[in-house]
Design an enzyme around this catalytic site. Sequence first.
Site, PDB file in Angstrom:
ATOM      1  N   TYR A   4      -9.513   7.668   5.518  1.00 56.26           N
ATOM      2  CA  TYR A   4      -9.863   8.569   4.756  1.00 56.26           C
ATOM      3  C   TYR A   4     -11.625   8.070   4.510  1.00 56.26           C
ATOM      4  O   TYR A   4     -12.094   9.108   4.554  1.00 56.26           O
ATOM      5  CB  TYR A   4      -9.334   9.001   3.435  1.00 56.26           C
ATOM      6  CG  TYR A   4      -8.297  10.029   3.936  1.00 56.26           C
ATOM      7  CD1 TYR A   4      -7.336   9.998   4.810  1.00 56.26           C
ATOM      8  CD2 TYR A   4      -8.663  11.091   4.002  1.00 56.26           C
ATOM      9  CE1 TYR A   4      -6.786  10.581   5.652  1.00 56.26           C
ATOM     10  CE2 TYR A   4      -7.172  12.735   4.320  1.00 56.26           C
ATOM     11  CZ  TYR A   4      -6.542  12.206   5.028  1.00 56.26           C
ATOM     12  OH  TYR A   4      -5.642  13.070   6.108  1.00 56.26           O
ATOM     13  N   GLU A   5     -11.532   6.902   4.327  1.00 54.74           N
ATOM     14  CA  GLU A   5     -12.961   6.038   3.645  1.00 54.74           C
ATOM     15  C   GLU A   5     -14.202   6.936   4.271  1.00 54.74           C
ATOM     16  O   GLU A   5     -15.176   7.909   3.844  1.00 54.74           O
ATOM     17  CB  GLU A   5     -12.913   5.116   2.767  1.00 54.74           C
ATOM     18  CG  GLU A   5     -13.448   4.258   2.172  1.00 54.74           C
ATOM     19  CD  GLU A   5     -13.092   2.767   2.249  1.00 54.74           C
ATOM     20  OE1 GLU A   5     -12.240   2.639   2.570  1.00 54.74           O
ATOM     21  OE2 GLU A   5     -14.418   2.412   1.833  1.00 54.74           O
ATOM     22  N   ASP A  11      -2.972  11.757  -1.825  1.00 58.24           N
ATOM     23  CA  ASP A  11      -2.682  12.876  -2.474  1.00 58.24           C
ATOM     24  C   ASP A  11      -3.481  13.613  -3.703  1.00 58.24           C
ATOM     25  O   ASP A  11      -3.180  12.873  -4.909  1.00 58.24           O
ATOM     26  CB  ASP A  11      -1.942  13.593  -2.474  1.00 58.24           C
ATOM     27  CG  ASP A  11      -1.553  13.184  -0.327  1.00 58.24           C
ATOM     28  OD1 ASP A  11      -2.294  13.293   0.039  1.00 58.24           O
ATOM     29  OD2 ASP A  11      -0.050  13.377  -0.471  1.00 58.24           O
ATOM     30  N   ASP A  52       9.789   8.254   0.148  1.00 52.86           N
ATOM     31  CA  ASP A  52       9.067   8.718  -1.558  1.00 52.86           C
ATOM     32  C   ASP A  52       8.464   7.657  -2.789  1.00 52.86           C
ATOM     33  O   ASP A  52       9.452   6.437  -2.889  1.00 52.86           O
ATOM     34  CB  ASP A  52       9.496   9.793  -1.808  1.00 52.86           C
ATOM     35  CG  ASP A  52       8.520  10.727  -2.535  1.00 52.86           C
ATOM     36  OD1 ASP A  52       7.312  10.400  -3.592  1.00 52.86           O
ATOM     37  OD2 ASP A  52       8.497  11.920  -2.959  1.00 52.86           O
ATOM     38  N   GLU A  55       0.974  -1.475   0.105  1.00 49.78           N
ATOM     39  CA  GLU A  55      -0.394   0.309   0.199  1.00 49.78           C
ATOM     40  C   GLU A  55       0.933   1.065   0.024  1.00 49.78           C
ATOM     41  O   GLU A  55       1.885   1.377   0.948  1.00 49.78           O
ATOM     42  CB  GLU A  55      -0.845  -0.050   1.158  1.00 49.78           C
ATOM     43  CG  GLU A  55      -1.854   1.212   0.806  1.00 49.78           C
ATOM     44  CD  GLU A  55      -2.671   1.755   2.501  1.00 49.78           C
ATOM     45  OE1 GLU A  55      -3.382   2.284   2.157  1.00 49.78           O
ATOM     46  OE2 GLU A  55      -2.028   1.382   3.630  1.00 49.78           O
ATOM     47  N   THR A  74     -10.863   2.165   4.619  1.00 46.38           N
ATOM     48  CA  THR A  74      -9.393   3.026   5.447  1.00 46.38           C
ATOM     49  C   THR A  74      -9.891   4.499   6.146  1.00 46.38           C
ATOM     50  O   THR A  74     -11.145   4.792   6.649  1.00 46.38           O
ATOM     51  CB  THR A  74      -8.922   4.043   4.412  1.00 46.38           C
ATOM     52  OG1 THR A  74      -9.414   5.223   3.546  1.00 46.38           O
ATOM     53  CG2 THR A  74      -8.588   2.807   3.148  1.00 46.38           C
ATOM     54  N   ASP A 132     -12.553   9.991  -2.752  1.00 51.73           N
ATOM     55  CA  ASP A 132     -14.257  10.347  -2.886  1.00 51.73           C
ATOM     56  C   ASP A 132     -13.907  11.920  -4.242  1.00 51.73           C
ATOM     57  O   ASP A 132     -14.527  12.067  -4.503  1.00 51.73           O
ATOM     58  CB  ASP A 132     -13.973  11.283  -1.918  1.00 51.73           C
ATOM     59  CG  ASP A 132     -12.841  12.373  -1.032  1.00 51.73           C
ATOM     60  OD1 ASP A 132     -11.885  12.028  -1.674  1.00 51.73           O
ATOM     61  OD2 ASP A 132     -14.147  13.623  -0.542  1.00 51.73           O
ATOM     62  N   LYS A 178      -3.050  21.491  -8.865  1.00 52.95           N
ATOM     63  CA  LYS A 178      -2.659  22.176  -9.751  1.00 52.95           C
ATOM     64  C   LYS A 178      -2.232  21.426 -11.363  1.00 52.95           C
ATOM     65  O   LYS A 178      -1.905  19.829 -11.069  1.00 52.95           O
ATOM     66  CB  LYS A 178      -1.258  23.351  -9.508  1.00 52.95           C
ATOM     67  CG  LYS A 178      -1.463  23.424  -8.670  1.00 52.95           C
ATOM     68  CD  LYS A 178      -0.796  24.965  -7.985  1.00 52.95           C
ATOM     69  CE  LYS A 178      -1.230  25.697  -7.149  1.00 52.95           C
ATOM     70  NZ  LYS A 178      -0.172  26.402  -6.335  1.00 52.95           N
ATOM     71  N   GLU A 183       4.716   5.112   3.737  1.00 50.47           N
ATOM     72  CA  GLU A 183       4.393   5.987   3.824  1.00 50.47           C
ATOM     73  C   GLU A 183       5.256   7.318   3.659  1.00 50.47           C
ATOM     74  O   GLU A 183       6.517   7.271   4.768  1.00 50.47           O
ATOM     75  CB  GLU A 183       3.852   5.767   5.165  1.00 50.47           C
ATOM     76  CG  GLU A 183       3.629   7.347   5.829  1.00 50.47           C
ATOM     77  CD  GLU A 183       2.709   8.643   4.692  1.00 50.47           C
ATOM     78  OE1 GLU A 183       1.666   7.716   4.729  1.00 50.47           O
ATOM     79  OE2 GLU A 183       3.149   9.196   4.895  1.00 50.47           O
TER      80      GLU A 183
END
Length: 216
Positions: A194-195, A117, A95, A43, A192, A153, A121, A68
């Site tokens: 955030y989900e 993320d 990264d 992940e 998750t 989302d 831009k 992460e």
Amino acid sequence: MRLRNIPGSREAIAANRWCITEPERMKGEWQAVFGNRNPIHIEIGMGKGRFLMSLAKANPQINYVGIEKYSSVLLRALQKMEEEPLENVRLIRMDAEDIGLVFAEGEVGRIYLNFSDPWPKDRHAKRRLTSRQFFARYASILQEDGVVEFKTDNVALFGFSLDEVLEAGWHLSGCTWDLHHDEAMKEGNVMTEYEERFSAMGNPIHKLVACRIPPR
Ligand code: SAM
């Protein structure tokens, strides 16, 4: 993700047995890290690790590597691992741009991207984890029949990602704009952090599954 720098987090990570501090040295050697020949799923952008650890608990026959970028976030995941150790999990602070330095060709069976993320831009498009540049990196480490699963989302990011899958020469084996109301695709869904937060706000969750060879 709101970030608060936690003093000493880098040092705490370096000393932690679940964290691989020189992951480039493990390239092609991940079976030895886990001491078995089980498939390896990763992940990218795992945050505090709830999704990864739930999967790892449910699937002890699969090895999971969480990636992460930030020490302060990874530290939270490591604290959870200390409370409830999982032998089939390892974590890396890095990264994802360098993913090709860490895994050998065909070493990974599946890649999860959750609520990545958006980099809104245009000039930052190639930093998005679902850009064609990242799909090229994924192709260099995934098994031929491997897949990338992506949830978000964010409507704009999801639309961009659908285009990039095809631009990268990959195929879609699954796609929904409303995961939680899609009977087939929501089966076995693991939420998750955030989900949970965004679906509680009423936002539909979008999901795609991308594969390198055309689905049958
Ligand atoms: N996946 C988690 C979830 O769904 O709850 C966290 C989502 S959070 C919005 C995105 C996470 O991805 C952050 O923790 C961020 O630090 C990490 N991240 C973003 N870009 C990354 C990169 N290039 N490499 C590794 N991690 C990254």
